[in-house]
Structures are given as structure tokens and as C-alpha cells.
Write a protein that holds these residues in place. Sequence first.
Motif: not given
Length: 216
Positions: A49-60, A182-194
Motif C-alpha cells: 500500500d505504502t509504496v504503490t501510493a507513493g508511485a501513484r502520487a508521483y505519477l499524478a 516516452y518519458r518513463i515516470v515510474v518504474n515498479v519492480g520487486d527486485q533492486r535489479s529491476d
Amino acid sequence: MRVRPAALGVALAAALAAAPVWAAEPRQPATPAEIVEYRESGEWDADLDTVTAGARAYLADHLDEPRPAIVLDVDDTSLSNYDCLRAADFDRRAAGDACAMSGSLPAIRQTLELFRYARSERVAVFFISGRRERQRGATIANLRSAGYRGLWTLHLRPNRQPRSQRAGWKARVRRSLVRRGYRIVVNVGDQRSDLTGGSALRGFKLPNPMYTIPVA
């Protein structure tokens, strides 16, 4: 010297990249008991919840970027292997390709909500996964059945890839998207290598105590 627009876009994306946002989770390698406790305590869900909320806010805050896009990993970012791996005592070797090829992995709710928000704002979505091309049919079917509908693009590793080209493959795919405008605003992964290799304004790491992939 004249700088080509594509090269300028790559340089700008790298320059603007901020420190990734990490989730809290048990230290790797977590034991099966620690993984289950983290899951059943609700802490894993809360971290998502915390991380994806941050991603959504940043994207917005960055919807006015030219051709905004988000990048999502597949396994344990968009689809959950938890139940499938738990049946194998979280032994990925024992599970093999069974989880990916089952076509029945459930969506990670928080990522699906982020995806739907992005598409509602007409943000381009790219899935970049370490799965192989031979798994394309099963992967597309699973993503769509789990709720990732509408327009998106899936990038998978070649079935045969020289060892020398494995590290940094996801970063090279992201750079190719930037070169396409494209401007990649948010990159989401479960690995640091992502998240290594730049070409995104901000990276967001979801929790995953089940396994570590050092290069992507």
C-alpha cells in the motif's frame, strides 16, 4: 556539436532520476516461516500500500510529461507467485516454470490499481519481465485474466540470450523506450535489479522476501 533529440531524452531521464523508493521487508534470505509471518501479519500488504501510493502520487504529479509512461515488472510486482511458491516451500528451483505457465497467478491488488489509474490518465504501460519469449502466450493470458486489460505492451527476454547480455537487459529496454520518445515516470519492480540502470524519473521497489534476482 549537435545533440540528437533521442540522445538528449536519454540523458535527461538519467539526470532527473531520483533515489528509488524501497519497501521494508525481512532481510534476505528469509526463511519460509519468516515469509509466511510477514504475509499473514498484514505487513506485506501494508508495505505494498505504502509504496504503490507513493508511485501513484508521483505519477499524478508528472502527468504533464511528454508521452508519460510507467514500467511494471510481472512476477511478484504485477502477478503474485506467493501461493504457488508456498506449495513448493518457496523453492523456486523445485517450482520451475510451473507458476508462470499455470496462467492462474492472481494480480497484486495494489499494482493493478496503479495500472488502472495510469490507463485512466492515458499513460502508456510497459511490462518488462525476465520471463522468456516462450512464455508470452501464458503471460498475456494471465495478465488479462487477472485484470490488466486495455492497451499495454509486454517485453520478454529472448529464449536464447548470451550470458554476457543478461545483466542490464531491462535497463536497455527502458532506454529503447526513451529513445522512442516516452518519458518513463515510474518504474515498479520487486527486485533492486529491476530498478538499476536509470531511464526512469523514479523507481519504486515492492517487497518480496521470497527470492532475490541480482541482475535483470
